[in-house]
Enzyme design. Structure first.
Site, mmCIF file in Angstrom:
data_model
loop_
_atom_site.group_PDB
_atom_site.id
_atom_site.type_symbol
_atom_site.label_atom_id
_atom_site.label_comp_id
_atom_site.label_asym_id
_atom_site.label_seq_id
_atom_site.Cartn_x
_atom_site.Cartn_y
_atom_site.Cartn_z
ATOM 1 N N LYS A 46 1.111 -1.481 0.218
ATOM 2 C CA LYS A 46 -0.259 -0.154 0.310
ATOM 3 C C LYS A 46 1.083 1.404 -0.082
ATOM 4 O O LYS A 46 1.681 1.247 0.340
ATOM 5 C CB LYS A 46 -0.785 -0.175 1.182
ATOM 6 C CG LYS A 46 -1.974 0.538 1.236
ATOM 7 C CD LYS A 46 -3.290 0.897 2.520
ATOM 8 C CE LYS A 46 -4.425 1.998 2.865
ATOM 9 N NZ LYS A 46 -4.616 1.564 4.302
ATOM 10 N N SER B 112 -9.869 1.834 3.033
ATOM 11 C CA SER B 112 -8.985 2.316 2.300
ATOM 12 C C SER B 112 -7.993 1.572 1.396
ATOM 13 O O SER B 112 -7.517 2.050 0.422
ATOM 14 C CB SER B 112 -8.055 3.320 2.534
ATOM 15 O OG SER B 112 -7.285 2.121 4.099
ATOM 16 N N SER C 214 -9.499 -0.838 7.180
ATOM 17 C CA SER C 214 -8.917 -0.875 5.557
ATOM 18 C C SER C 214 -8.559 -1.867 5.572
ATOM 19 O O SER C 214 -8.256 -2.016 3.999
ATOM 20 C CB SER C 214 -8.285 0.348 5.513
ATOM 21 O OG SER C 214 -8.737 1.630 5.414
#
Ligand code: GLN
Length: 488
Positions: A76, A151, A175
């Site tokens: 990420k 997210s 997330s």
């Protein structure tokens, strides 16, 4: 040539495929499909092929490979990677290249994990659909009209779309679990403190935790074992209790599963039905089911949005256009430079949360909001402690619904915040939880089941998940493959 860590690692060891061929196959997949999925915001082709060659030399020399060695993966965009731009998908960090590695990446790099690139996310991990990213949202491989979740949407989209074998994400309020749920994957949010946060760009430090998004429970156990451990660089690090993977196939003895009624309020009928069927499956397999009530779970959502915004307003104070990242082009005074830099560099959702956070921390409102939320955090922790005196694992929905259609989450922020209702309680309490697929709705979108355990009980948590996966595997994987072909 796709699959789980376990399968591909076997193919490498048996010399059925070289690491270079495997890596190239994933890079080709990214070149072909990323324009549709928008999962990657940056690829690291040269570095990936270089690592692949190192692994191939080891295989040729007959050296033993560690479980994650040579496996193509992704990280990420809020986890620091030395020499590779890391921006949290925010304009304010564009051009920022860390001079150090996050501990998790340092560890995986030493094991020759093949990094394919950095994946898309909501700006600074604030959001539930990946659509607050400055690059636009990642797309759900199960249907291109739907979001991959947030997210860590890019990581989930990449793994479900076969553009990476596994992804590292971060979970502050869901997330990892929510995008895993939306994309039919296994996403683990570990106990707070078991995985180092050093090098994770902070959103809300008392809630943030790094974890894996994978195609199977065993893969999640392998990645968790690799990245967890005590780290002197993170003052909140405590390390892992024990390695999980070697014990995964052991059946949890006398397993009691708690069904907490507060988690089922306002849940979509098809999600409810899939979960009820999962409960019956566990019962048939021999688990004991107990109905519980944990009233404090209902306070977790407002508590989360007060605490997360308060911590974010403090953590994001460092982006001032002076030390790194974006700086406004035209300004008069220093004050004007900071104001313009922050107004132009942060997107609307991040600005909203900084304002909310500053408000709840300001003199006059501190006691009414921040302090009250801290007190209620204690009540949520106590509620879980009481529940775990009566059961081993709690079974709940991951999200009250399946993947949102594109655009839904940016229409009404409060409504979107409410969809985090099932994921935020565990972050408030610091306990571990995972999401795994348990069925599909009528639109063939995956339904996520959440399993929650007491702190440091990852072994029991993953054993419980593995047990279900073994029972359901055929059904779940058949559909996952189908979903992944949809966009091709
Ligand atoms: N959706 C939640 C939020 O917007 C959770 C995000 C996260 O876990 N990073 O804050």
């Amino acid at each position: 040539m796709t699959g789980t860590i376990e399968r591909l690692s076997g193919l490498l060891r048996e010399k059925k495929v070289s690491c270079r061929e495997l890596t190239q196959a994933y890079l080709d997949g990214i070149a072909r499909d990323n324009s549709v999925l928008n999962a990657y915001v940056r690829t690291t082709k040269e570095q990936a092929l270089e690592t692949a060659e190192t692994v191939d030399r080891k295989i040729a020399a007959g050296e033993l490979l560690s479980p994650l060695e040579g496996i193509p993966m992704t990280i990420k965009d809020n986890i620091s990677t030395r020499g590779i731009e890391t921006t949290c998908c925010s304009k304010i960090l564009q051009g920022y290249t860390p001079i150090y590695d996050a501990t998790v990446w340092q560890t995986l790099k030493q094991q020759n994990a093949v990094l394919l690139g950095k994946t898309n996310m909501d700006e600074f991990a604030m959001g539930s659909s990946c659509e607050t990213s400055c690059h636009g949202g990642a797309v759900n491989p199960f249907g291109t009209g739907y979001v991959a979740g947030g997210s860590s949407g890019g990581g989930a989209s990449a793994v479900a779309g076969n553009l990476a074998v596994y992804a590292l994400g971060s979970d502050t309020g869901g997330s990892i679990r929510q995008p895993a749920g939306f994309c039919g994957l296994v996403g683990l949010k570990p106990t707070y403190g078991t995985v180092s946060r050093f090098g994770l760009i902070a959103y809300a430090s008392s809630l943030d935790q790094i974890g894996p998004i994978c195609k199977s429970v065993s893969d999640a156990a392998l990645v968790y074992d690799a990245i967890s451990g005590r780290d002197p660089m993170d003052s909140t690090s405590v390390g892992q209790k024990e390695p999980v993977a070697p014990q995964l196939a052991k059946r949890p003895e006398n397993l009691t599963i708690g069904v907490v009624k507060e988690y089922f309020q306002g849940v979509d009928a098809q999600v409810e039905e899939a979960l009820q069927s999962a409960i019956r499956t566990y019962e048939k397999m021999g688990a004991r089911i107990v109905d519980l009530s944990v009233p404090s779970v209902s306070y977790a959502l407002p508590v989360y949005y007060i605490l997360a915004c308060a911590e974010a307003s403090s953590n994001l104070g460092r982006y001032d256009g002076i030390r790194y990242g974006y700086r406004a082009a035209h300004y008069g005074s220093v004050h004007e430079m900071i104001c313009k830099t922050r107004s132009e560099g942060f997107g609307p959702e991040v600005q909203r949360r900084i304002l909310l956070g500053s408000y709840v921390l300001s003199a006059g409102y501190y006691d009414a909001y921040y302090k009250k939320a801290q007190n209620l955090r204690g009540a949520v922790i106590k509620g879980f402690n009481e529940a775990f005196a009566r059961c081993d694992v709690i079974l709940a929905p991951t999200v009250p619904m399946t993947a949102f259609p594109k655009g839904f989450a940016v229409q009404d922020q409060v409504q979107t915040y409410q969809t985090d209702v099932c994921t935020v309680p565990v972050n408030i309490a610091g306990i571990p939880a995972l999401s795994m697929p348990c069925g599909y709705d009528q639109k063939s979108l995956p339904i996520g089941m959440q399993l929650i355990a007491n702190r440091f009980e990852e072994t029991k948590l993953l054993q419980t998940a593995y047990w279900f996966e073994q029972e359901m595997a055929g059904e779940i994987y058949r559909k996952t493959e189908w979903g992944c072909r949809q966009y091709a």
